[in-house]
Design an enzyme around this catalytic site. Structure first.
Site, short mmCIF file in Angstrom:
data_model
loop_
_atom_site.label_atom_id
_atom_site.label_comp_id
_atom_site.label_asym_id
_atom_site.label_seq_id
_atom_site.Cartn_x
_atom_site.Cartn_y
_atom_site.Cartn_z
N GLU A 85 68.95 18.60 30.71
CA GLU A 85 68.25 19.13 31.88
C GLU A 85 67.21 20.18 31.47
O GLU A 85 66.84 21.07 32.26
CB GLU A 85 69.27 19.67 32.88
CG GLU A 85 70.09 18.51 33.42
CD GLU A 85 71.24 18.89 34.34
OE1 GLU A 85 71.17 18.51 35.50
OE2 GLU A 85 72.20 19.55 33.91
N HIS A 104 71.51 26.81 35.26
CA HIS A 104 71.83 25.70 36.16
C HIS A 104 73.34 25.48 36.13
O HIS A 104 73.93 25.39 35.06
CB HIS A 104 71.10 24.43 35.69
CG HIS A 104 71.64 23.18 36.30
ND1 HIS A 104 71.80 23.04 37.66
CD2 HIS A 104 72.08 22.03 35.75
CE1 HIS A 104 72.31 21.85 37.90
NE2 HIS A 104 72.50 21.22 36.77
N HIS A 106 76.95 23.75 38.48
CA HIS A 106 77.43 22.87 39.54
C HIS A 106 78.47 23.63 40.38
O HIS A 106 79.52 23.10 40.72
CB HIS A 106 78.04 21.60 38.96
CG HIS A 106 77.07 20.78 38.16
ND1 HIS A 106 77.46 19.76 37.31
CD2 HIS A 106 75.72 20.82 38.06
CE1 HIS A 106 76.39 19.22 36.74
NE2 HIS A 106 75.32 19.84 37.17
N HIS A 167 73.34 17.70 43.82
CA HIS A 167 73.52 17.99 42.40
C HIS A 167 74.13 19.37 42.15
O HIS A 167 75.26 19.47 41.67
CB HIS A 167 72.15 17.84 41.71
CG HIS A 167 72.17 18.02 40.24
ND1 HIS A 167 71.16 17.58 39.41
CD2 HIS A 167 73.06 18.62 39.41
CE1 HIS A 167 71.45 17.87 38.16
NE2 HIS A 167 72.59 18.51 38.14
ZN LIG Z 1 73.39 19.41 36.48
#
Ligand SMILES: [Zn+2]
Length: 225
Positions: A85, A104, A106, A167
């Protein structure tokens, strides 16, 4: 969306690989990720970017696992592959020179809003101060694509966090430590709002004047860390 800071007048904040690694381990310890999901980037003093690697567990990750790339994503040092990513990190850091780190995750409660494509409302003062307002939701783009990178960078022009549709969450700041603080703040806020809604409560917005004044504080802090 607001204007990005003027690249000619900004001295970019920088960080260290040690700070990236520390934030990665704290991200796991605070329950913002599980397994090898999520990733962190930090801008180094030489202008290169330090990234967490793809598919390495955070609990065993060491400095040697981190990867350094240039602005185009070409690996300059490190034996691992950078996070898949990486585009969302590089697009954000390239476009916003006043930023020094991107995270980033989740995170569970924030991702619930991302599934609903619903912004997380800035109904708590510290969200306005540290995030700049509501946490907007990017349009869906595939994981790891340049299109997702563009979408994220655009939404982070005047915010310290954005949701990735279906996401997860992305946050930004001058340092990995501050970007991690933003991730924890957004996750906690998402959980509080869900709890208040579960109580059947009406969630009241902050007064407009508070929003305007504190968003001004965010803009100042973003460019004067
Ligand atoms: Zn991700």
């Amino acid at each position: 969306m607001g204007d990005a800071a003027d690249a000619d007048t900004v001295v970019s904040p920088t960080t260290t690989p040690e700070a990236v690694l520390t934030a990665a381990k704290r991200m796991l310890a605070e329950g913002l990720v599980e397994g090898t999901s999520g990733n962190i980037s930090g801008r180094l003093p030489d202008g290169l970017v330090c990234l967490t690697p793809s598919s390495v567990p955070y609990d065993t990750m060491t400095l040697d696992d981190l990867v350094v790339v240039d602005a185009e994503g070409t690996v300059v040092s490190g034996t691992r592959s950078p996070t898949t990513e990486k585009d969302l990190h590089l697009s954000t850091l390239n476009r916003h020179p006043e930023l020094g780190a991107v995270i980033h995750t989740h995170a569970v409660h924030a991702t619930m809003f991302a599934l609903a494509h619903e912004p997380i409302p800035a109904v708590i003062e510290e969200v306005v101060v540290y995030i700049g307002g509501d946490v907007p939701c990017c349009e869906y783009q595939g994981t790891g694509t340049a299109e997702l990178g563009d979408e994220v960078a655009a939404h982070l022009a005047d915010r310290g966090a954005a949701l990735l549709a279906n996401h997860g969450l992305v946050t930004c700041a001058s340092t990995p430590e501050k970007a991690l603080h933003n991730a924890a703040l957004v996750e906690r806020t998402a959980q509080i709002i869900q709890g208040a809604r579960a109580m059947g409560a009406t969630i009241h917005p902050l007064p407009d004047k508070v929003n305007q004044d504190m968003a001004g504080v965010y803009r100042f802090l973003r460019t004067n860390p």
